[in-house]
Design a protein around this motif. Sequence first.
Motif, PDB file in Angstrom:
ATOM      1  N   THR A  42     -11.124 -28.582 -20.928  1.00  0.00           N
ATOM      2  CA  THR A  42     -10.611 -27.307 -20.420  1.00  0.00           C
ATOM      3  C   THR A  42      -9.738 -27.459 -19.178  1.00  0.00           C
ATOM      4  O   THR A  42      -9.055 -26.521 -18.789  1.00  0.00           O
ATOM      5  N   VAL A  43      -9.730 -28.619 -18.558  1.00  0.00           N
ATOM      6  CA  VAL A  43      -8.941 -28.820 -17.351  1.00  0.00           C
ATOM      7  C   VAL A  43      -7.454 -28.674 -17.649  1.00  0.00           C
ATOM      8  O   VAL A  43      -6.964 -29.077 -18.707  1.00  0.00           O
ATOM      9  N   ARG A  44      -6.725 -28.075 -16.716  1.00  0.00           N
ATOM     10  CA  ARG A  44      -5.288 -27.836 -16.873  1.00  0.00           C
ATOM     11  C   ARG A  44      -4.492 -28.952 -16.209  1.00  0.00           C
ATOM     12  O   ARG A  44      -4.899 -29.476 -15.170  1.00  0.00           O
ATOM     13  N   ILE A  45      -3.366 -29.298 -16.781  1.00  0.00           N
ATOM     14  CA  ILE A  45      -2.495 -30.269 -16.144  1.00  0.00           C
ATOM     15  C   ILE A  45      -2.030 -29.688 -14.809  1.00  0.00           C
ATOM     16  O   ILE A  45      -1.712 -28.500 -14.706  1.00  0.00           O
ATOM     17  N   GLY A  46      -2.059 -30.496 -13.762  1.00  0.00           N
ATOM     18  CA  GLY A  46      -1.684 -30.014 -12.442  1.00  0.00           C
ATOM     19  C   GLY A  46      -2.780 -29.240 -11.734  1.00  0.00           C
ATOM     20  O   GLY A  46      -2.535 -28.673 -10.670  1.00  0.00           O
ATOM     21  N   GLN A  47      -3.988 -29.226 -12.292  1.00  0.00           N
ATOM     22  CA  GLN A  47      -5.083 -28.466 -11.684  1.00  0.00           C
ATOM     23  C   GLN A  47      -5.422 -29.014 -10.294  1.00  0.00           C
ATOM     24  O   GLN A  47      -5.791 -28.269  -9.399  1.00  0.00           O
ATOM     25  N   ASN A  48      -5.332 -30.329 -10.145  1.00  0.00           N
ATOM     26  CA  ASN A  48      -5.397 -30.974  -8.835  1.00  0.00           C
ATOM     27  C   ASN A  48      -4.148 -31.824  -8.684  1.00  0.00           C
ATOM     28  O   ASN A  48      -3.659 -32.387  -9.669  1.00  0.00           O
ATOM     29  N   THR A  49      -3.640 -31.924  -7.466  1.00  0.00           N
ATOM     30  CA  THR A  49      -2.391 -32.650  -7.257  1.00  0.00           C
ATOM     31  C   THR A  49      -2.485 -33.569  -6.044  1.00  0.00           C
ATOM     32  O   THR A  49      -3.384 -33.453  -5.211  1.00  0.00           O
ATOM     33  N   THR A  50      -1.533 -34.490  -5.984  1.00  0.00           N
ATOM     34  CA  THR A  50      -1.425 -35.449  -4.891  1.00  0.00           C
ATOM     35  C   THR A  50      -0.354 -34.984  -3.910  1.00  0.00           C
ATOM     36  O   THR A  50       0.730 -34.564  -4.324  1.00  0.00           O
ATOM     37  N   ALA A  51      -0.650 -35.067  -2.626  1.00  0.00           N
ATOM     38  CA  ALA A  51       0.323 -34.677  -1.608  1.00  0.00           C
ATOM     39  C   ALA A  51       1.531 -35.606  -1.641  1.00  0.00           C
ATOM     40  O   ALA A  51       1.382 -36.811  -1.874  1.00  0.00           O
ATOM     41  N   PRO A  52       2.738 -35.079  -1.412  1.00  0.00           N
ATOM     42  CA  PRO A  52       3.932 -35.931  -1.445  1.00  0.00           C
ATOM     43  C   PRO A  52       3.848 -37.124  -0.499  1.00  0.00           C
ATOM     44  O   PRO A  52       4.278 -38.222  -0.851  1.00  0.00           O
ATOM     45  N   GLU A  53       3.273 -36.916   0.703  1.00  0.00           N
ATOM     46  CA  GLU A  53       3.187 -38.033   1.641  1.00  0.00           C
ATOM     47  C   GLU A  53       2.223 -39.113   1.145  1.00  0.00           C
ATOM     48  O   GLU A  53       2.419 -40.305   1.394  1.00  0.00           O
ATOM     49  N   ALA A  54       1.183 -38.708   0.402  1.00  0.00           N
ATOM     50  CA  ALA A  54       0.267 -39.682  -0.177  1.00  0.00           C
ATOM     51  C   ALA A  54       0.961 -40.465  -1.293  1.00  0.00           C
ATOM     52  O   ALA A  54       0.781 -41.681  -1.428  1.00  0.00           O
ATOM     53  N   TYR A  55       1.740 -39.763  -2.087  1.00  0.00           N
ATOM     54  CA  TYR A  55       2.501 -40.404  -3.163  1.00  0.00           C
ATOM     55  C   TYR A  55       3.459 -41.450  -2.592  1.00  0.00           C
ATOM     56  O   TYR A  55       3.537 -42.581  -3.100  1.00  0.00           O
ATOM     57  N   GLU A  56       4.135 -41.092  -1.532  1.00  0.00           N
ATOM     58  CA  GLU A  56       5.084 -42.027  -0.912  1.00  0.00           C
ATOM     59  C   GLU A  56       4.346 -43.239  -0.347  1.00  0.00           C
ATOM     60  O   GLU A  56       4.812 -44.373  -0.466  1.00  0.00           O
ATOM     61  N   ALA A  57       3.183 -42.997   0.281  1.00  0.00           N
ATOM     62  CA  ALA A  57       2.426 -44.106   0.865  1.00  0.00           C
ATOM     63  C   ALA A  57       1.879 -45.032  -0.227  1.00  0.00           C
ATOM     64  O   ALA A  57       1.847 -46.254  -0.055  1.00  0.00           O
ATOM     65  N   LEU A  58       1.470 -44.461  -1.350  1.00  0.00           N
ATOM     66  CA  LEU A  58       0.898 -45.257  -2.427  1.00  0.00           C
ATOM     67  C   LEU A  58       1.899 -46.263  -2.972  1.00  0.00           C
ATOM     68  O   LEU A  58       1.554 -47.404  -3.268  1.00  0.00           O
ATOM     69  N   PHE A  59       3.159 -45.835  -3.086  1.00  0.00           N
ATOM     70  CA  PHE A  59       4.170 -46.685  -3.712  1.00  0.00           C
ATOM     71  C   PHE A  59       5.172 -47.269  -2.715  1.00  0.00           C
ATOM     72  O   PHE A  59       6.203 -47.795  -3.100  1.00  0.00           O
TER      73      PHE A  59
END
Length: 272
Positions: free
Chosen positions: A254-271
């Motif tokens: 039942t979970v929706r795509i995008g139900q939880n998201t990653t912050a842009p700054e976290a995304y940048e730090a990850l990669f």
Amino acid sequence: MRIDLHTHSSRSDGTDTPTELVEAAKAASLDVVALTDHDTTAGWDEAAIAGERFGVTVVPGAELSCRLNGIQIHLLGYRFDRAEPEFARERNLLRDDRERRAELIVQRCRELGAPITWERVRQIAGDASIGRPHVASALVEAGVVASVDEAFSSDWLADGGRAYVDKYALDPYRALELLRASGGVAVFAHPAAGRRGRIVTDDQIADLAKAGLRGIEVDHVDHDAAARDRIRGLAGELGLVPTGSSDYHGGRKTVRIGQNTTAPEAYEALFA
């Protein structure tokens, strides 16, 4: 930016094709979506083409089956070289063992009185790598349980449940080594999802961080508010990037795509 770093397509245990998944990401106003099918990269090319078509950045990845001191855990690997031979061999072992395990799970379900068949489970899976969610769907179809979530209980498919069968799994330290050697980064998936079975300790997560773990999934449907606060604090202590993801499986959950998201700054730090 809206970023979801954990989704599954019909190439593993989701119901959407990679193209449909990317289209769903676009409809949910996502800018970035990671395709992280279980132990396989089979959907990468189709998802990349769909990403160009719908204007969504697709991060190629996989959810790797691991075991630490008898506890099942999952690592999300991103942007690795899928042609690296040793890592490709391990993924093949993981994927091939999923079918052996699924067939044994079906046998156990039948012994417990569930009127399901291996042939039907294979039909439900189609071309996908067969896993417990396909057996769960067969249990729902047969009227044994009301939902896929209910199938993942101790009565049936949960870790240690009556129909549970162990599977081949990577040592997480080996998985981190393989990811590093193939140019990828690793995030610990749903570390506090206790309803799935036993979870590892904070000290064990700290050891994985020392071994090269880069991030940890904080915002996840299986984490309540207290678990999210605890894991977010742990991420800060260990220097891990906190991520948020839907763990989307299409119509199977039942979970929706995008139900939880990653912050842009976290995304940048990850990669970075």
